[in-house]
Design a protein around this motif. Sequence first.
Motif, PDB file in Angstrom:
ATOM      1  N   LEU A  58       0.832  -1.206   0.000  1.00 51.28           N
ATOM      2  CA  LEU A  58       0.000   0.000   0.000  1.00 51.28           C
ATOM      3  C   LEU A  58       0.870   1.261   0.000  1.00 51.28           C
ATOM      4  CD1 LEU A  58      -2.985  -0.998   2.303  1.00 51.28           C
ATOM      5  CD2 LEU A  58      -2.810  -1.080  -0.188  1.00 51.28           C
ATOM      6  N   GLU A  59       2.009   1.171   0.663  1.00 52.74           N
ATOM      7  CA  GLU A  59       2.949   2.300   0.609  1.00 52.74           C
ATOM      8  C   GLU A  59       3.490   2.457  -0.819  1.00 52.74           C
ATOM      9  OE1 GLU A  59       4.888   4.310   3.398  1.00 52.74           O
ATOM     10  OE2 GLU A  59       5.033   5.342   1.476  1.00 52.74           O
ATOM     11  N   GLU A  60       3.885   1.343  -1.451  1.00 55.26           N
ATOM     12  CA  GLU A  60       4.464   1.405  -2.807  1.00 55.26           C
ATOM     13  C   GLU A  60       3.441   1.866  -3.844  1.00 55.26           C
ATOM     14  OE1 GLU A  60       7.354  -2.483  -2.150  1.00 55.26           O
ATOM     15  OE2 GLU A  60       5.937  -2.530  -3.819  1.00 55.26           O
ATOM     16  N   PRO A  98      -4.787   7.840  -0.264  1.00 53.67           N
ATOM     17  CA  PRO A  98      -4.414   6.911  -1.331  1.00 53.67           C
ATOM     18  C   PRO A  98      -4.400   7.599  -2.697  1.00 53.67           C
ATOM     19  CG  PRO A  98      -6.233   6.011  -0.018  1.00 53.67           C
ATOM     20  CD  PRO A  98      -5.983   7.395   0.476  1.00 53.67           C
ATOM     21  N   SER A  99      -3.286   7.430  -3.431  1.00 55.38           N
ATOM     22  CA  SER A  99      -3.228   7.968  -4.797  1.00 55.38           C
ATOM     23  C   SER A  99      -2.377   7.026  -5.649  1.00 55.38           C
ATOM     24  CB  SER A  99      -2.640   9.377  -4.796  1.00 55.38           C
ATOM     25  OG  SER A  99      -1.306   9.318  -4.371  1.00 55.38           O
ATOM     26  N   GLY A 100      -2.527   7.121  -6.939  1.00 53.85           N
ATOM     27  CA  GLY A 100      -1.888   6.155  -7.855  1.00 53.85           C
ATOM     28  C   GLY A 100      -0.403   6.433  -8.053  1.00 53.85           C
ATOM     29  N   CYS A 101       0.452   5.894  -7.172  1.00 47.72           N
ATOM     30  CA  CYS A 101       1.899   6.175  -7.231  1.00 47.72           C
ATOM     31  C   CYS A 101       2.554   5.584  -8.474  1.00 47.72           C
ATOM     32  CB  CYS A 101       2.608   5.607  -6.009  1.00 47.72           C
ATOM     33  SG  CYS A 101       2.039   6.333  -4.489  1.00 47.72           S
ATOM     34  N   GLU A 102       1.891   4.608  -9.116  1.00 44.67           N
ATOM     35  CA  GLU A 102       2.479   3.985 -10.303  1.00 44.67           C
ATOM     36  C   GLU A 102       1.720   4.435 -11.555  1.00 44.67           C
ATOM     37  OE1 GLU A 102       2.200  -0.113  -9.000  1.00 44.67           O
ATOM     38  OE2 GLU A 102       4.074   0.055  -7.847  1.00 44.67           O
TER      39      GLU A 102
END
Length: 319
Positions: A58-60, A98-102
Motif C-alpha cells: 500500500l505504501e508502494e 491513497p493515490s496512484g503512485c504507479e
Amino acid sequence: MTVATPAITVVAAIIRGNDGRICLSRRPDHKHQGGRWEFPGGKVEPGEPLSAALARELEEELGMQAAISSPFMTIAHQYQDLHVTLHFRDVTAWQGEPSGCEGQQVNWFEIPELPALEFPAANRPVVTAITLPDYLAIAPDNLDLEALKAGIGRLDAARIGLYLRQWSEHAALPEILALCREKGVKVWLRASSAAWAEQLSLQGVFALHMPGSVLMDCQGRPDFAGLVSAACHSREALEKAADLGLDMALVSPVEVTASHPDRPPLGWQQAGEWITGLPLACYGLGGVSPADLETARQYGAIGVAGIRAFWPGSAPVPV
Ligand SMILES: Nc1nc2c([nH]c(=O)n2[C@@H]2O[C@H](COP(=O)(O)OP(=O)(O)OP(=O)(O)O)[C@@H](O)[C@H]2O)c(=O)[nH]1
Ligand SMILES: [Mg+2]
C-alpha cells in the motif's frame, strides 16, 4: 498432460473509508488481468507476514502509511497461466491519502456499485462477500406472524441479514418480504427443493438458501436472480456448493448447540481448514454469537449466524 503453472501468494486490501466507500485501483494494461479494477496489493515475499506485505504494497502503490489490516477472506484461483492464493484483508485505519503512485487510476466506490465493475475472475466471491452483512439471524421456529414482524422491526439491517427457514410457503410471505424491503433487511429464504427454487419469482428475496439435502440433489445452480447459499456440514458439501457456482455457505455446527447437544462440533480449526481458499462466502453457524466475528474472520469465514444469539427477541441484538 497438464502443465504446472506458476503459483503465487498475493495480499490485497479492502480499504474502507469512513463514509463506507471502498478504494480500488485499476490494473495497468500490460499486467496480468490488465485494465480491470483490483483491490490494491501484490505478491507476498517469502517469509513475509501478510500484514507487513500489505502495508508495504500500500505504501508502494498508493503512498499510504501504517495501514493496519485484519483478515477478511482467502480465495485460491487457477487462471490459465497462473495459480493465485489471494488473501484479502480489511483496512480501516491508515495515514496519507491513497493515490496512484504507479500512474494507475484510483477511485472510491459505493459498495452497491462494486458488482457491476470488471474485476479479475478470482474476485467474484470477495465482491459478493463485501455486499453481505456480518451477521445472519435465523428466525426461531414456530414464531407467530406478529412476533416475526416485531423482530424484523428490531433488526439492525445494516449489519444483520435474516434467514426465514419456515416461511417459504406461508400465505403472509409477500407481506413479510414487503416489510423487510421497507426496513432494508436482506432476506435468505429456504428453498424446499431445487425445482421450487427455479420457479421462484418473489420480489425482494436477497438469497435462496438450500438445506443440505436439497444441495445434494441439486444438479446445477438454481436459475434464480439473487444469490444462492447452501447448508454445508462436510468438506464434500462445500466442494459441491463451490462446483455449482453458489455464492455462500452456512457451515455448521462450529460449536456445540443447545438444539443438538449430542452432535460433535467442527471447531473453528476444522471449519477453517474446509473453508479457506474456497470461492464461497461462508458464515459459521452453531453455538456462535456476534462476539465471534473476529474469530470467524481469522478462520476464513466472513460472518457468523445463529438463532438465539442473533434474533432480537424483545430488544435489539447489540452488534
Ligand atoms: N492486487 C491484486 N491482485 C489480484 C487481484 N485479483 C487477482 O486475481 N489478482 C492477481 O494477483 C496477482 C497480483 O500481483 P500484482 O501484479 O499486484 O503484484 P505486484 O503488485 O507485486 O506487482 P509486480 O509484479 O509488478 O511487482 C496478479 O496476477 C493479479 O492478476 C486483486 O484484487 N488485487
Ligand atoms: Mg500490485
